[in-house]
Motif scaffolding. Structure first.
Motif, PDB file in Angstrom:
ATOM      1  N   LEU A  58       0.826  -1.200   0.000  1.00 16.92           N
ATOM      2  CA  LEU A  58       0.000   0.000   0.000  1.00 16.92           C
ATOM      3  C   LEU A  58       0.866   1.258   0.000  1.00 16.92           C
ATOM      4  N   ALA A  59       1.944   1.248   0.744  1.00 14.00           N
ATOM      5  CA  ALA A  59       2.823   2.412   0.838  1.00 14.00           C
ATOM      6  C   ALA A  59       3.566   2.669  -0.465  1.00 14.00           C
ATOM      7  N   THR A  60       3.779   1.654  -1.259  1.00 13.48           N
ATOM      8  CA  THR A  60       4.559   1.814  -2.486  1.00 13.48           C
ATOM      9  C   THR A  60       3.691   1.802  -3.740  1.00 13.48           C
ATOM     10  N   ALA A  61       2.354   1.848  -3.591  1.00  9.28           N
ATOM     11  CA  ALA A  61       1.445   1.828  -4.743  1.00  9.28           C
ATOM     12  C   ALA A  61       1.626   3.075  -5.584  1.00  9.28           C
ATOM     13  N   GLN A  62       1.623   2.916  -6.880  1.00  6.65           N
ATOM     14  CA  GLN A  62       1.733   4.024  -7.820  1.00  6.65           C
ATOM     15  C   GLN A  62       0.495   4.032  -8.713  1.00  6.65           C
ATOM     16  N   PRO A  63      -0.040   5.208  -9.038  1.00  9.14           N
ATOM     17  CA  PRO A  63      -1.212   5.258  -9.903  1.00  9.14           C
ATOM     18  C   PRO A  63      -0.870   4.845 -11.331  1.00  9.14           C
ATOM     19  N   ASP A  64      -1.865   4.266 -12.025  1.00 14.40           N
ATOM     20  CA  ASP A  64      -1.659   3.924 -13.422  1.00 14.40           C
ATOM     21  C   ASP A  64      -1.842   5.185 -14.278  1.00 14.40           C
ATOM     22  N   SER A  65      -1.865   5.035 -15.572  1.00 15.53           N
ATOM     23  CA  SER A  65      -1.944   6.191 -16.472  1.00 15.53           C
ATOM     24  C   SER A  65      -3.268   6.936 -16.334  1.00 15.53           C
ATOM     25  N   ASN A  66      -4.292   6.303 -15.744  1.00 24.08           N
ATOM     26  CA  ASN A  66      -5.578   6.955 -15.534  1.00 24.08           C
ATOM     27  C   ASN A  66      -5.693   7.573 -14.149  1.00 24.08           C
TER      28      ASN A  66
END
Length: 57
Positions: A46-54
């Motif tokens: 959860l701490a390292t989640a990155q958003p996708d292109s959307n």
């Protein structure tokens, strides 16, 4: 006017509710140090989640 603002105003929220009187801390370039020593999610996925292109996680 952004759609979210138009919807809020049409639902009864006052336009003044969203008014900004002064620049925010981020707009002024000031940053406060964040204390993550008690972060229960540190090092987790959860701490390292990155958003996708959307912009979705």
């Amino acid at each position: 006017m952004p759609q979210w603002l138009q919807q809020a105003v049409s639902a009864g929220q006052s336009f003044e509710h969203f008014a900004i009187n002064q620049l925010s801390e981020n707009a002024r370039g000031e940053r406060h140090r964040i204390d993550r020593s008690q972060d229960p999610f540190a090092g987790s996925r959860l701490a390292t989640a990155q958003p996708d292109s959307n912009g979705q996680y």
